[in-house]
Design an enzyme around this catalytic site. Structure first.
Site, PDB file in Angstrom:
ATOM      1  N   ARG A 168      43.331   3.540   8.940  1.00 56.15           N
ATOM      2  CA  ARG A 168      42.853   3.358   7.556  1.00 56.15           C
ATOM      3  C   ARG A 168      43.514   2.147   6.915  1.00 56.15           C
ATOM      4  NH1 ARG A 168      43.121   8.296   3.791  1.00 56.15           N
ATOM      5  NH2 ARG A 168      45.346   8.236   4.316  1.00 56.15           N
TER       6      ARG A 168
ATOM      7  N   SER B 295      52.624   4.693  13.379  1.00 53.48           N
ATOM      8  CA  SER B 295      53.085   6.027  13.803  1.00 53.48           C
ATOM      9  C   SER B 295      53.490   6.079  15.266  1.00 53.48           C
ATOM     10  CB  SER B 295      51.978   7.034  13.524  1.00 53.48           C
ATOM     11  OG  SER B 295      51.516   6.848  12.210  1.00 53.48           O
TER      12      SER B 295
ATOM     13  N   ASP C 111      54.634   7.521  10.134  1.00 49.71           N
ATOM     14  CA  ASP C 111      53.754   8.384   9.332  1.00 49.71           C
ATOM     15  C   ASP C 111      54.496   9.594   8.785  1.00 49.71           C
ATOM     16  OD1 ASP C 111      51.878   9.867  12.121  1.00 49.71           O
ATOM     17  OD2 ASP C 111      54.014   9.458  11.827  1.00 49.71           O
TER      18      ASP C 111
END
Ligand code: 0WK
Ligand code: BGC
Ligand code: BGC
Length: 924
Positions: A549, A610, A664
């Site tokens: 995203r 992440s 993350d």
């Protein structure tokens, strides 16, 4: 047939022998006899009324109607299929209740080859009256003694025996080997049994007997045994009809029509229990005063009214009551009665069958009547035969009306106009009564002309059928054992979870000290959670989860506004070159900026990346190794912020100010910390899994400083890569690990996260299929396809709102043809795999919060954990299992789990905002 006592009729002490109450003695004899015989005449209209009313009751009961309670019970029997003919093995069968005051033990050998049959060996034992009316334990002990007496005569040695229990009374079944007696019928009335599981009572009695190791694997109603015992060549029979001491029928109903069952496919055998049918509207007109007398004097007054007009236990009694009445009226036997004639049970089915048998002739009738102490005149024999015929004809016609109701139900349930069906018949009324079957057939043809019915006498009273069901039950029981064996390694004990917690604590301590540990405990340079004073617009990237995203995060007084766009990272990019990957990321950023009208603006950017990175600062992160299916080249060992900046550099006219790189877990903690200052732990359970938390800086050997905090990215996905989890690892975990692109790595993650749970389930299902436990042992190409069983299937399959039928739908979409038992077992596999994952995750969180509590020397710690990840969010039970495990293993921590709404992109923006705020303060 049975003596008076076992007729279930009460002895009427000292009652004066006088004409039947309420029955006038008319003037001439033949009129009187005709009057009596007329009472037993049932018209076609009455039979149809009974057929219709019984059908209504059946359909009300199928729908689960509670009140008014339907007149028949329609009890599911857990027999879902008629025999395959493949059943094989030696089975002991115990039959109790079908034949009144006797029980039968059989040794049945199933050959497993269609049509091949071995004559069963059997023995009958008469049950003493006091046992039929005494304490339940006495009855079951009697049965256990008969069993062992029967087996004593056979060379069984001490092999484990499997027993099928044919128990011919109305029972609520909750499994093939679990059945609760509703009420006794037919002369039985043992105490302490109604409402009890009769299988357990038998198991306890066999235990007390202690002579043979007998496993009771199935309990069936005698009608089911009769249906299942039907010669395969002639069947399959889909209706089982018993008329012995009692009467009842079973048939194969469409499972979707049985409300109490959560099933929509296949069929299930229903025991109708039509003996209790008593619709006054339908039965009232055909009930005679003799029926009322019989019922009044029965053990179960008011119950089983329909059975008392048909069952062999009652036919003789009805005849006796009529003959006694006619004798008292002086019409028969010169008005002379005998003790036998006045004694309940004086006339048995055998007597009636013989006396009615046209071939028996008057002579035989005379003989029987003389045995009853009567002195019959010539005309008496004929009258008696008419009475016998009237009683039995009515019985056969009523039975036909009931059977016609079942046939109509089958037509409805299969939406068929015409029906071709085989009905297995069993019971001594069929065997002994010369005309019962033919009257039944004729009447059924009248009442159900569109049904082509073939009647197939069951060979041995259903013993074979019970053995068939037992064989199926034994197979299912064996499968259940194999399933439990296979799933046992997934079922972690509290001790095992506490050990994982302790091992994780140890690994955390070593990792913080920079010693060898499977937990890298990476400092993230996030020293503080947001304090709410942050302000500004920030770009954020979120790479590493299911979706990539790009976000615009506006942090203002009124709160945080987020605009985001999801972009895909094709596998070829995730596993291509690093340059290609980062160029793709920059392409997405540019596309986002254009769409958001931000082109040319150089907003501070926070990068949620992440993957395990050694951070040397907020904007420096050296990628240690890829995880979760990423494997882009030339990245490991590189500073990914540099790689991003280089990609930005390669793209003309793009200016971005990369301020921070966060994991993350950190982004999630920060994002939730913005709302809840207690949030000091970040947890991800999605494609991968990991956790971070605010550690005391003094405990972080690799970062200078003794005061304040540092958020530590634990990278717990790698926990156990040093083999410390091998004791928990199953063969299926090993298969998943070996097939992964990073074998030996991320062992903890591979037991917990969404990328792997589906594969663990798939490998387990393949194993169970190879054992023949699932899908009839048929391995399907689809199930051998990697990643075909998505982890989201677990969440769907385990959702409480999903009926078993939907579980089947998911699995059938995978090209699997399965039974409902298969669907149930797949559900159990999913539950075992996800439960272990949640518990291991809970043990990890317990280790972290206990660490924080001890860091602060607190008796009790209140802390919140920010959580994100598809598995945690979508799985119906995962989050509650994690919380329960944490409560169990860290009772001195009050832990609140906060599901992150905006993902970690917001967190990355907040980290960037904090960094910008701190940077401004140092500039000032
Ligand atoms: C949403 C977060 C993202 C994280 C993801 C993990 O914004 O940073 O990586 O959750 O869950 P997944 O998408 O792997 O299920
Ligand atoms: C019982 C049934 C049984 C039938 C035939 C009835 O009394 O309730 O369960 O099938 O007798 O034996
Ligand atoms: C990565 C972690 C990440 C986690 C959750 C793991 O595979 O190593 O850095 O936090 O997945 O996305």
């Amino acid at each position: 047939m049975d003596s008076i006592g076992s007729l279930g009729l009460q002895q009427r002490e000292g009652a004066p022998s006088c004409p039947q109450e309420g029955l006038p003695c008319p003037s001439n004899s033949s009129e009187l006899v005709q009057e009596c015989l007329q009472q037993f005449k049932v018209t076609g209209a009455q039979l149809r009324q009974i057929q219709t009313s019984l059908l209504d009751s059946m359909e009300q009961a199928l729908k689960g109607q509670a009140s008014p309670a339907p007149a028949v019970r329609m009890l599911p029997t857990y027999v879902g299929s008629t025999p395959h003919g493949t059943e094989q093995g030696d089975f002991v069968v115990l039959e109790l209740g079908a034949t009144g005051a006797s029980l039968r033990v059989l040794w049945v050998t199933l050959m497993g080859i269609e049509g091949h049959k071995m004559e069963p060996r059997s023995q009958e034992f008469v049950i003493p009256q006091e046992v039929m009316l005494g304490p339940g334990q006495q009855l079951f002990d009697f049965a256990a003694r008969c069993l062992s007496e029967f087996l004593d005569a056979l060379p069984v040695g001490n092999q484990g025996l499997q027993l099928g229990f044919s128990f011919s009374f109305p029972c609520h079944q909750t499994g093939l080997d679990k059945s609760t007696l509703i009420s006794w019928t037919k002369g039985f009335r043992c105490s302490g049994v109604e409402g009890q599981d009769v299988v357990q009572l038998l198991r306890d009695a066999i235990q007390r007997q202690g002579t043979y190791s007998i496993d009771v694997v199935a309990v069936v109603n005698d009608t089911v045994g009769t249906m299942m015992g039907c010669e395969p060549g002639l069947g399959p029979c889909e209706v089982g009809l018993v008329v012995d001491t009692g009467t009842n029928a079973c048939y194969m109903e469409e499972a979707r029509h049985v409300a109490v069952l959560d099933e929509d496919r296949g069929r299930v055998c229903i025991s109708v229990e039509w003996g209790s049918f008593s619709d006054d509207g339908a039965l009232g007109p055909v009930l005679t005063i003799f029926d009322h007398t019989l019922d009044h004097e029965s053990l179960n007054r008011g119950a089983q009214r329909f059975e008392k007009m048909i069952g062999g236990l009652y036919l003789g009694e009805l005849v006796r009551l009529v003959l006694a009445h006619l004798a008292r009226c002086g019409v028969l036997f010169g008005g002379y009665t005998s003790p036998a004639l006045l004694r309940q049970g004086g006339i048995l089915l055998e007597h009636v069958a013989e006396m009615e048998d046209p071939s028996a002739g008057a002579a035989r009738v005379h003989a029987i009547l003389q045995d009853l102490g009567l002195n019959p005149r010539a005309s008496d024999a004929e009258f008696v035969q008419h009475v016998c015929a009237a009683v039995c004809t009515r019985a056969a016609q009523l039975c036909a009306a009931a059977l016609a109701a079942v046939l109509s139900r089958l037509q409805h349930s299969r939406e068929q106009q015409t029906l071709q069906i085989a009905v297995a018949t069993g019971g001594r009324v069929f065997e002994r009564h010369p005309r019962f079957l033919s009257i039944l057939q004729e009447t059924v043809m009248l009442l159900a002309p569109e049904c082509d019915v073939s009647f197939i006498p069951s060979v041995d009273g259903g013993g074979q059928g019970v053995a068939m069901v037992t064989a199926v039950a034994a197979r299912l029981a064996a499968h259940r054992c194999l399933l439990e064996e296979t799933l046992a390694p997934f079922r972690l004990t509290r001790e095992q979870l506490a050990a994982v917690q302790a091992q994780m604590r140890e690994a955390m301590a070593k990792g913080l000290q920079g010693e060898a540990s499977s937990l890298r405990m990476l400092p993230t340079y996030v020293r503080d959670t947001p304090d709410g004073s942050e302000r500004g617009d920030f770009l954020a990237l979120d790479l590493g989860g299911t979706n990539f995203r790009v976000l615009l995060v506006r942090v203002a007084t009124g709160g945080v506004q987020i605009t985001s766009q999801i972009y895909s990272i094709p596998e070829c990019v995730a596993q291509g070159s690093g340059q290609q990957l980062f160029d793709h990321i920059v392409d997405c950023i540019v596309d986002f900026q254009e769409k958001q009208g931000l082109s040319g603006q150089s907003l501070p950017l926070g990068f949620t990346f992440s993957f395990p990175c050694t951070q040397l600062g907020l904007d420096q992160g050296i990628l240690l190794n890829w995880t979760k299916g990423f494997n882009a080249s030339d990245c490991e060992g590189q500073d990914v912020v540099c790689l991003l900046r280089e990609a930005i550099g390669r793209r003309q006219a793009v200016e971005l100010n990369v301020v921070a790189i966060v994991n993350d877990t950190v982004g999630t903690m920060m994002s939730c910390g913005y709302e809840d200052p207690h949030c000091e732990v970040g947890l991800i359970v999605g494609t991968g899994t990991n956790a971070c938390y605010m550690e005391e800086l003094r405990n972080v050997a690799s970062v200078d400083g003794d005061s304040g905090h540092m958020c530590i990215n634990m990278e717990w996905g790698a926990f156990g890569d040093d083999g410390s989890l091998s004791m928990l690892s199953t063969r299926f975990d090993a298969s998943v690990d070996q097939a992964s692109i990073n074998p030996g790595k991320q062992r903890f993650e591979k037991m917990i996260s969404g990328m792997y749970l589906g594969e663990i389930v798939r490998h387990t299902l393949l194993h169970l299929t190879s054992l023949g436990v699932l899908f009839r042992g048929q391995q399907t190409q689809r199930l051998q396809t990697r990643d075909i069983f998505k982890t989201k299937f677990l969440s769907e399959i385990e959702s409480d709102s999903l009926a078993l039928r939907q579980v089947r739908a998911i699995l059938e979409d995978l090209g699997l043809s399965l039974t409902s038992d298969d669907a149930l077992m797949v559900l159990e596999v999913c539950q075992a795999v996800s439960q272990r994952a949640a518990q291991l995750c809970g043990a990890g969180v317990a280790a972290v919060v206990e660490k924080i509590r001890e860091n602060r020397g607190l008796e009790e710690l209140t802390v919140s954990v920010g959580v994100d990840g598809t598995l945690y969010k979508l799985h119906p039970h995962f989050s509650s299992l994690v919380a329960a495990t944490v409560r169990e293993l860290a009772p001195r921590c009050v832990v609140t789990f906060l599901q992150s709404e905006d993902g970690s992109g917001k967190g990355a923006a907040l980290v960037t905002a904090v960094a910008c705020r701190l940077a401004q303060m140092t500039c000032v």
